[in-house]
Design an enzyme around this catalytic site. Structure first.
Site, PDB file in Angstrom:
ATOM      1  NE  ARG A  51     -39.290 -18.894  27.648  1.00 29.63           N
ATOM      2  CZ  ARG A  51     -39.165 -20.022  26.940  1.00 29.63           C
ATOM      3  NH1 ARG A  51     -39.610 -21.134  27.437  1.00 29.63           N
ATOM      4  NH2 ARG A  51     -38.565 -20.033  25.767  1.00 29.63           N
ATOM      5  CB  THR A  52     -41.691 -12.439  26.191  1.00 24.34           C
ATOM      6  OG1 THR A  52     -40.478 -12.913  26.760  1.00 24.34           O
ATOM      7  CG2 THR A  52     -41.919 -11.003  26.600  1.00 24.34           C
ATOM      8  CE  LYS A  80     -47.198  -4.724   3.200  1.00 21.03           C
ATOM      9  NZ  LYS A  80     -48.599  -4.395   2.923  1.00 21.03           N
ATOM     10  NE  ARG A 101     -38.583 -10.839  22.773  1.00 20.09           N
ATOM     11  CZ  ARG A 101     -38.392 -11.970  23.445  1.00 20.09           C
ATOM     12  NH1 ARG A 101     -38.183 -13.098  22.796  1.00 20.09           N
ATOM     13  NH2 ARG A 101     -38.423 -11.991  24.761  1.00 20.09           N
ATOM     14  CG  HIS A 129     -36.402  -9.476  28.308  1.00 19.01           C
ATOM     15  ND1 HIS A 129     -37.745  -9.145  28.441  1.00 19.01           N
ATOM     16  CD2 HIS A 129     -36.385 -10.748  27.824  1.00 19.01           C
ATOM     17  CE1 HIS A 129     -38.484 -10.169  28.048  1.00 19.01           C
ATOM     18  NE2 HIS A 129     -37.688 -11.155  27.667  1.00 19.01           N
TER      19      HIS A 129
HETATM   20  N1   CP Z   1     -37.363 -15.415  28.518  1.00 17.01           N
HETATM   21  C1   CP Z   1     -37.771 -15.079  27.272  1.00 17.01           C
HETATM   22  O1   CP Z   1     -37.696 -13.916  26.857  1.00 17.01           O
HETATM   23  O2   CP Z   1     -38.278 -16.130  26.565  1.00 17.01           O
HETATM   24  P1   CP Z   1     -38.899 -16.025  25.092  1.00 17.01           P
HETATM   25  O3   CP Z   1     -37.767 -15.629  24.157  1.00 17.01           O
HETATM   26  O4   CP Z   1     -39.472 -17.364  24.799  1.00 17.01           O
HETATM   27  O5   CP Z   1     -39.931 -14.928  25.134  1.00 17.01           O
END
Ligand code: CP
Length: 306
Positions: A51-52, A80, A101, A129
């Site tokens: 999703r993100t 590396k 991320r 998040h």
């Molecule tokens: N909600 C969320 O962060 O989903 P993903 O891990 O799929 O990005």
């Protein structure tokens, strides 16, 4: 130049502006289709995501911009031994904004200190998040029409669930919000969330073990997955993973206008049959994530459709 690492960096007024822009994008998508023409978003994902990452990419494309990046650390020079700082400096040469991320708490903050373009934290370890929280807030706004005077149950892995920590930080700033924190003893919300957010904010909260006993009080139920990837011990994960499973039987006790949310991915904590319940909002939540990320990209790039 501004980054977004923690939801607390946004004032209540700024969050409400982002929600208002997201609502306008939903109503008038064509108005925004060229706002980011000539701009590039880099998605640097050192940890899995559906999703993100894809909603950031869809957001940039729908703003008329372009996207580059990687979806696993192994396909980048991190494999590396390159540092997060050097990666951030390098990608700043190619992109106008970065969404990152990383499994290590604080990595996007380090990147933001080294990058010469805005960095958005797309999830750092078990910490924060913030763009999921913006997604959650837009969902609450659309489903409930307010942020005040709501009873929110957060259920499952409240220890490692970073979306929970960010959502509590955001909602603790509104009046009349009550938090019902439902978890096994081992997965209680971290002490720092209680001591740095809930207590100083004068928030009404309870920590409980039973979903059934409290579901009838809730306006919002935020279910979460037990975060297998953050456990040190597989046996503990197996013992705890199915502690809470939301199903039709449990929902008989819930309010008729309950809003059921989940950041997803779901494993087993919401029965698939619940998807057809009109109170299930988690796939709408997925869609709203794209619009609010469009609003955030515009804000950090200081662009508008007007
Ligand atoms: N909600 C969320 O962060 O989903 P993903 O891990 O799929 O990005």
């Amino acid at each position: 130049m501004r980054s977004l690492i923690d939801i607390k960096e946004l004032t209540v007024e700024e969050i409400e502006e982002l929600i208002a822009v997201a609502e306008d994008i939903i109503a008038n998508p064509k108005k925004y289709s060229e706002v980011c023409h000539g701009k590039k978003l880099a998605t640097l994902f050192f940890e899995p995501s559906t999703r993100t990452r894809l909603s950031f990419e869809a957001a940039m494309y729908e703003l008329g911009g372009n996207v580059l990046g990687f979806s696993e650390a192994q396909s980048s020079s991190a494999a590396k031994g390159e540092s997060v700082s050097d990666t951030a400096k390098t990608v700043s040469c190619y992109a106008d904004i970065i969404a990152m991320r990383h499994p290590k708490e604080g990595a996007p903050l380090v990147a933001s200190m080294r990058a010469s373009v805005p960095v958005i934290n797309a999830g750092d370890g078990g910490h924060n998040h913030p763009t999921q929280t913006l997604t959650d807030l837009l969902t609450i706004h659309r489903e409930k029409g307010r942020f005040e005077n709501l009873t929110i149950g957060l259920c499952g892995d409240l220890k490692f669930g970073r979306t929970v920590h960010s959502l509590i930080s955001a909602m603790a700033r509104y009046k009349g919000v009550k938090f019902v924190l439902i978890s096994p003893e081992e997965l209680r919300v971290p002490e720092y969330v209680i001591n740095e957010v809930l207590i100083p904010g004068g928030c009404d909260y309870v920590e409980v073990r039973s979903l059934e006993d409290y579901i009838g009080e809730l306006d919002i139920l935020y279910m979460t997955r037990v975060q297998r990837e953050r456990f040190f011990n597989e046996q503990d994960y197996i013992r705890l993973k199915d502690t809470y499973i939301l199903d039709g039987e449990k929902l008989k006790k819930a309010k008729s206008d309950l809003c059921i949310m989940h950041p997803l991915p779901r494993v087993n904590e919401i029965a698939v049959s619940v998807d057809d319940d009109p109170r299930a909002c988690y796939f709408k939540q997925v869609l709203y994530g794209k619009y609010v990320r469009m609003a955030l990209i515009m804000k950090l790039l200081e662009l508008s459709a007007d």
